[in-house]
Design an enzyme around this catalytic site. Structure first.
Site, PDB file in Angstrom:
ATOM      1  N   CYS A 158       6.470   0.094   6.651  1.00 19.53           N
ATOM      2  CA  CYS A 158       6.028   1.197   5.797  1.00 19.53           C
ATOM      3  C   CYS A 158       7.182   1.616   4.895  1.00 19.53           C
ATOM      4  O   CYS A 158       8.320   1.699   5.354  1.00 19.53           O
ATOM      5  CB  CYS A 158       5.588   2.364   6.676  1.00 19.53           C
ATOM      6  SG  CYS A 158       5.044   3.804   5.767  1.00 19.53           S
ATOM      7  N   LEU A 159       6.876   1.873   3.627  1.00 26.68           N
ATOM      8  CA  LEU A 159       7.913   2.300   2.685  1.00 26.68           C
ATOM      9  C   LEU A 159       8.581   3.604   3.137  1.00 26.68           C
ATOM     10  O   LEU A 159       9.728   3.860   2.792  1.00 26.68           O
ATOM     11  CB  LEU A 159       7.309   2.496   1.285  1.00 26.68           C
ATOM     12  CG  LEU A 159       6.763   1.230   0.618  1.00 26.68           C
ATOM     13  CD1 LEU A 159       6.057   1.582  -0.684  1.00 26.68           C
ATOM     14  CD2 LEU A 159       7.869   0.227   0.367  1.00 26.68           C
ATOM     15  N   HIS A 195      -3.903   1.461   7.808  1.00 28.14           N
ATOM     16  CA  HIS A 195      -2.547   2.014   7.792  1.00 28.14           C
ATOM     17  C   HIS A 195      -2.447   3.159   6.782  1.00 28.14           C
ATOM     18  O   HIS A 195      -1.931   4.239   7.093  1.00 28.14           O
ATOM     19  CB  HIS A 195      -1.556   0.883   7.457  1.00 28.14           C
ATOM     20  CG  HIS A 195      -0.129   1.308   7.281  1.00 28.14           C
ATOM     21  ND1 HIS A 195       0.895   0.833   8.063  1.00 28.14           N
ATOM     22  CD2 HIS A 195       0.451   2.152   6.388  1.00 28.14           C
ATOM     23  CE1 HIS A 195       2.042   1.387   7.662  1.00 28.14           C
ATOM     24  NE2 HIS A 195       1.789   2.191   6.646  1.00 28.14           N
ATOM     25  N   GLU A 196      -2.953   2.907   5.564  1.00 24.68           N
ATOM     26  CA  GLU A 196      -2.882   3.941   4.519  1.00 24.68           C
ATOM     27  C   GLU A 196      -3.762   5.135   4.872  1.00 24.68           C
ATOM     28  O   GLU A 196      -3.387   6.286   4.653  1.00 24.68           O
ATOM     29  CB  GLU A 196      -3.281   3.370   3.153  1.00 24.68           C
ATOM     30  CG  GLU A 196      -2.407   2.226   2.650  1.00 24.68           C
ATOM     31  CD  GLU A 196      -0.915   2.476   2.761  1.00 24.68           C
ATOM     32  OE1 GLU A 196      -0.471   3.631   2.609  1.00 24.68           O
ATOM     33  OE2 GLU A 196      -0.192   1.504   3.026  1.00 24.68           O
ATOM     34  N   GLY A 208       0.844  -1.182   0.000  1.00 22.80           N
ATOM     35  CA  GLY A 208       0.000   0.000   0.000  1.00 22.80           C
ATOM     36  C   GLY A 208       0.877   1.229   0.000  1.00 22.80           C
ATOM     37  O   GLY A 208       2.035   1.174   0.440  1.00 22.80           O
ATOM     38  N   GLN A 247       3.100  10.052   0.959  1.00 20.99           N
ATOM     39  CA  GLN A 247       4.392   9.363   0.931  1.00 20.99           C
ATOM     40  C   GLN A 247       5.221   9.720  -0.300  1.00 20.99           C
ATOM     41  O   GLN A 247       6.403   9.399  -0.360  1.00 20.99           O
ATOM     42  CB  GLN A 247       4.189   7.843   0.975  1.00 20.99           C
ATOM     43  CG  GLN A 247       3.619   7.369   2.298  1.00 20.99           C
ATOM     44  CD  GLN A 247       3.520   5.857   2.305  1.00 20.99           C
ATOM     45  OE1 GLN A 247       2.480   5.309   1.968  1.00 20.99           O
ATOM     46  NE2 GLN A 247       4.598   5.179   2.658  1.00 20.99           N
ATOM     47  N   HIS A 265      -2.088   7.617   7.046  1.00 21.36           N
ATOM     48  CA  HIS A 265      -1.146   8.518   6.364  1.00 21.36           C
ATOM     49  C   HIS A 265      -1.814   9.834   5.961  1.00 21.36           C
ATOM     50  O   HIS A 265      -1.170  10.881   5.933  1.00 21.36           O
ATOM     51  CB  HIS A 265      -0.585   7.854   5.094  1.00 21.36           C
ATOM     52  CG  HIS A 265       0.587   6.958   5.336  1.00 21.36           C
ATOM     53  ND1 HIS A 265       1.791   7.410   5.836  1.00 21.36           N
ATOM     54  CD2 HIS A 265       0.757   5.638   5.113  1.00 21.36           C
ATOM     55  CE1 HIS A 265       2.641   6.394   5.913  1.00 21.36           C
ATOM     56  NE2 HIS A 265       2.038   5.298   5.488  1.00 21.36           N
TER      57      HIS A 265
HETATM   58 NI    NI Z   1       2.880   3.421   5.325  1.00 18.16          NI
END
Ligand code: NI
Length: 158
Positions: free
Chosen positions: A91-92, A133-134, A47, A52, A137
């Site tokens: 997380c990226l 989670h997304e 995701g 991000q 953000h």
């Molecule tokens: Ni993330």
């Protein structure tokens, strides 16, 4: 294919609240496409949210590898949540770190697709976790803020 640069933990952009999309312009479509390219290029990504890549808009995509494939969310809302599941997240934007986070085990989310059509989606397990989670953000919240034991662990990679 166009990759965008990832914004990493420590960058204040990750802590801002993203704004709703009021019109689905070609720029938003390009954003969705680039998010997918960037997520699939980073092969552990399931995701990714617009902040991000430095775009403070309420947009994210997920693909947890189930029958849904890639799902695009514009102006998402989580309209129902129930249950609880504790599991490890990454997380990226937070490379090399992991911790356990408590998420709802069942959610119903509502959003617009890229045609501007509203859809609702029922999700459980990893998909529910990933959407939550997304979604966080978009409000400047990172998974490491929600560690169940208050600890954040290093992963082997990075
Ligand atoms: Ni993330």
């Amino acid at each position: 294919m166009a990759l965008r640069n990832l914004v990493l933990e420590g960058d204040p952009q990750l802590r801002k609240k993203s704004r709703a999309v009021d019109e689905i312009t070609p720029r938003i479509i390009k954003l969705l496409d680039d998010l997918a390219d960037t997520m699939y290029y980073e092969n552990r990504g399931i995701g990714i949210a617009a902040p991000q890549v430095g775009v403070l808009r309420r947009v994210f995509i997920v693909d947890v590898g189930d029958e849904h494939g890639k799902i695009e969310f514009i102006n998402p809302e989580i309209i129902e949540m129930s249950g609880s599941q504790i599991g490890g997240e990454g997380c990226l934007s937070v490379p090399g770190k992991t911790c356990d986070v408590d998420r709802p085990s069942h959610i119903i989310a509502k959003a617009l697709d890229r045609e501007g059509k509203e859809f609702t989606l029922e999700a459980t397990d990893i998909l529910a976790r990933c959407i939550c989670h997304e979604y966080d953000h978009l409000d400047g919240v990172l998974f490491i803020d929600k560690s169940v034991d208050g600890k954040v662990y290093k992963t082997e990679e990075e």
